[in-house]
Design a protein around this motif. Structure first.
Motif, PDB file in Angstrom:
ATOM      1  N   GLU A   1       0.551  -1.222  -0.123  1.00  0.00           N
ATOM      2  CA  GLU A   1      -0.135   0.042   0.108  1.00  0.00           C
ATOM      3  C   GLU A   1       0.870   1.402   0.246  1.00  0.00           C
ATOM      4  O   GLU A   1       0.616   2.193  -0.783  1.00  0.00           O
ATOM      5  CB  GLU A   1      -1.007   0.026   1.328  1.00  0.00           C
ATOM      6  N   GLU A   2       2.100   1.055   0.772  1.00  0.00           N
ATOM      7  CA  GLU A   2       2.946   2.277   0.788  1.00  0.00           C
ATOM      8  C   GLU A   2       3.542   2.734  -0.296  1.00  0.00           C
ATOM      9  O   GLU A   2       3.986   3.727  -0.992  1.00  0.00           O
ATOM     10  CB  GLU A   2       3.860   2.213   2.161  1.00  0.00           C
ATOM     11  N   LYS A   3       4.044   1.530  -1.020  1.00  0.00           N
ATOM     12  CA  LYS A   3       4.582   1.460  -2.526  1.00  0.00           C
ATOM     13  C   LYS A   3       3.780   2.213  -3.364  1.00  0.00           C
ATOM     14  O   LYS A   3       3.897   3.052  -4.331  1.00  0.00           O
ATOM     15  CB  LYS A   3       4.912  -0.082  -2.931  1.00  0.00           C
ATOM     16  N   THR A   4       2.454   1.877  -3.342  1.00  0.00           N
ATOM     17  CA  THR A   4       1.360   2.150  -4.402  1.00  0.00           C
ATOM     18  C   THR A   4       1.378   3.774  -4.190  1.00  0.00           C
ATOM     19  O   THR A   4       1.140   4.562  -5.147  1.00  0.00           O
ATOM     20  CB  THR A   4       0.063   1.726  -4.443  1.00  0.00           C
ATOM     21  N   LYS A   5       1.219   4.282  -2.755  1.00  0.00           N
ATOM     22  CA  LYS A   5       1.196   5.723  -2.671  1.00  0.00           C
ATOM     23  C   LYS A   5       2.266   6.578  -3.055  1.00  0.00           C
ATOM     24  O   LYS A   5       2.270   7.485  -3.670  1.00  0.00           O
ATOM     25  CB  LYS A   5       0.919   6.093  -1.184  1.00  0.00           C
ATOM     26  N   MET A   6       3.592   5.743  -3.117  1.00  0.00           N
ATOM     27  CA  MET A   6       4.736   6.474  -3.571  1.00  0.00           C
ATOM     28  C   MET A   6       4.619   6.675  -5.088  1.00  0.00           C
ATOM     29  O   MET A   6       5.008   7.767  -5.518  1.00  0.00           O
ATOM     30  CB  MET A   6       5.960   5.789  -3.133  1.00  0.00           C
ATOM     31  N   VAL A   7       4.198   5.651  -5.577  1.00  0.00           N
ATOM     32  CA  VAL A   7       4.075   5.656  -6.962  1.00  0.00           C
ATOM     33  C   VAL A   7       3.128   6.689  -7.400  1.00  0.00           C
ATOM     34  O   VAL A   7       3.678   7.439  -8.609  1.00  0.00           O
ATOM     35  CB  VAL A   7       3.843   4.106  -7.659  1.00  0.00           C
ATOM     36  N   GLU A   8       2.100   6.839  -7.059  1.00  0.00           N
ATOM     37  CA  GLU A   8       1.046   7.840  -7.292  1.00  0.00           C
ATOM     38  C   GLU A   8       1.605   9.023  -7.264  1.00  0.00           C
ATOM     39  O   GLU A   8       1.516  10.032  -7.909  1.00  0.00           O
ATOM     40  CB  GLU A   8      -0.081   7.611  -6.629  1.00  0.00           C
ATOM     41  N   ALA A   9       2.497   9.222  -6.142  1.00  0.00           N
ATOM     42  CA  ALA A   9       3.159  10.645  -5.731  1.00  0.00           C
ATOM     43  C   ALA A   9       4.099  10.918  -6.840  1.00  0.00           C
ATOM     44  O   ALA A   9       4.208  12.218  -7.217  1.00  0.00           O
ATOM     45  CB  ALA A   9       3.941  10.725  -4.345  1.00  0.00           C
ATOM     46  N   ILE A  10       4.883   9.997  -7.284  1.00  0.00           N
ATOM     47  CA  ILE A  10       6.057  10.137  -8.216  1.00  0.00           C
ATOM     48  C   ILE A  10       5.222  10.494  -9.634  1.00  0.00           C
ATOM     49  O   ILE A  10       5.849  11.362 -10.445  1.00  0.00           O
ATOM     50  CB  ILE A  10       6.751   8.983  -8.430  1.00  0.00           C
ATOM     51  N   GLN A  11       4.088   9.782 -10.025  1.00  0.00           N
ATOM     52  CA  GLN A  11       3.477   9.810 -11.278  1.00  0.00           C
ATOM     53  C   GLN A  11       2.996  11.408 -11.376  1.00  0.00           C
ATOM     54  O   GLN A  11       2.920  12.059 -12.250  1.00  0.00           O
ATOM     55  CB  GLN A  11       2.276   8.870 -11.389  1.00  0.00           C
ATOM     56  N   GLU A  12       2.344  11.679 -10.219  1.00  0.00           N
ATOM     57  CA  GLU A  12       1.832  13.103 -10.083  1.00  0.00           C
ATOM     58  C   GLU A  12       2.981  14.280 -10.139  1.00  0.00           C
ATOM     59  O   GLU A  12       2.474  15.128 -11.282  1.00  0.00           O
ATOM     60  CB  GLU A  12       1.239  13.217  -8.716  1.00  0.00           C
ATOM     61  N   HIS A  13       4.097  13.857  -9.744  1.00  0.00           N
ATOM     62  CA  HIS A  13       5.065  15.035  -9.878  1.00  0.00           C
ATOM     63  C   HIS A  13       5.589  15.007 -11.346  1.00  0.00           C
ATOM     64  O   HIS A  13       5.811  15.991 -12.129  1.00  0.00           O
ATOM     65  CB  HIS A  13       6.474  14.575  -9.088  1.00  0.00           C
TER      66      HIS A  13
END
Length: 216
Positions: free
Chosen positions: A32-44
């Motif tokens: 779940e934490e990995k998914t959140k980090m990926v979403e943050a990176i994609q948004e950036h």
């Protein structure tokens, strides 16, 4: 990358008190934490892409304006050269009368640009010759090309703003506006940002498109 890490650390500070959901395994929590980090990176990344796209469009507009400015300066230089040549010629009343008649005739003439070879073959464009005539030619689908110019939007070898046909000191001319693949007049390569006189029956080659110019 530093911006992404900073964003991730900031998110972690706000979520530090968040505990794993009841019954959640360590593996599920980490996923779940990995998914959140990926979403943050994609948004950036999306933000950076939009920023670069906007900078590109602004740069493109500035470049087109600079090209137009350089063309205007070259036209003035060409007009001055033509004026110097004319001043050296002897003028008589008969030649003046003939010149006046010729000028009147050219102002009433029509210009036809027919695509005789390429992906736009059989397309034709008609224009009335005036002293302010400017026919923009390129791959662009902008208003200046679609309504009052020549849009070769299917020819991938034609630049967005490839060249233009215009009047310089009474002569019908073509100028390449710094295109990527260059322009050719009756098979000869043209120098960029320099007006070349074109006559009835001449053929311009831009990309894969061959344009025959007719003066009626």
């Amino acid at each position: 990358m530093s911006d992404i890490l900073a964003t991730t650390r900031k998110r972690k500070v706000h979520e530090i008190a968040e505990q794993p959901k009841p019954g959640m395994t360590v593996q599920e929590y980490l996923l779940e934490e990995k998914t959140k980090m990926v979403e943050a990176i994609q948004e950036h990344i999306r933000g950076q892409v939009n920023k670069l796209r906007n900078e590109f469009e602004l740069g493109k507009i500035e470049l087109e304006n600079e090209v137009e400015k350089q063309i205007a300066e070259l036209e003035k230089e060409y007009e001055q050269q033509q004026s110097d040549k004319s001043s050296k010629k002897s003028k008589t009343s008969s030649s003046g009368s003939s010149s006046s008649s010729s000028s009147s005739s050219s102002n009433n003439s029509k210009i036809k640009i027919a695509v005789v070879e390429g992906v736009h073959k059989d397309a034709s464009f008609n224009f009335k010759r005036t002293q302010r005539l400017t026919v923009m030619i390129g791959r662009s689908t902008g208003k200046r090309f679609k309504k009052s110019g020549v849009s070769l939007f299917k020819d991938s070898e034609v630049s967005t703003t490839h060249g233009k046909i215009h009047i310089v000191k009474g002569d019908l001319c073509f100028s390449d506006l710094g295109s990527t693949n260059g322009s050719f007049l009756n098979g000869g390569a043209l120098e960029a940002r320099h007006p070349y006189v074109i006559n009835n029956g001449d053929v311009l080659k831009l990309g894969q498109s061959h344009l025959k110019v007719s003066v009626e």
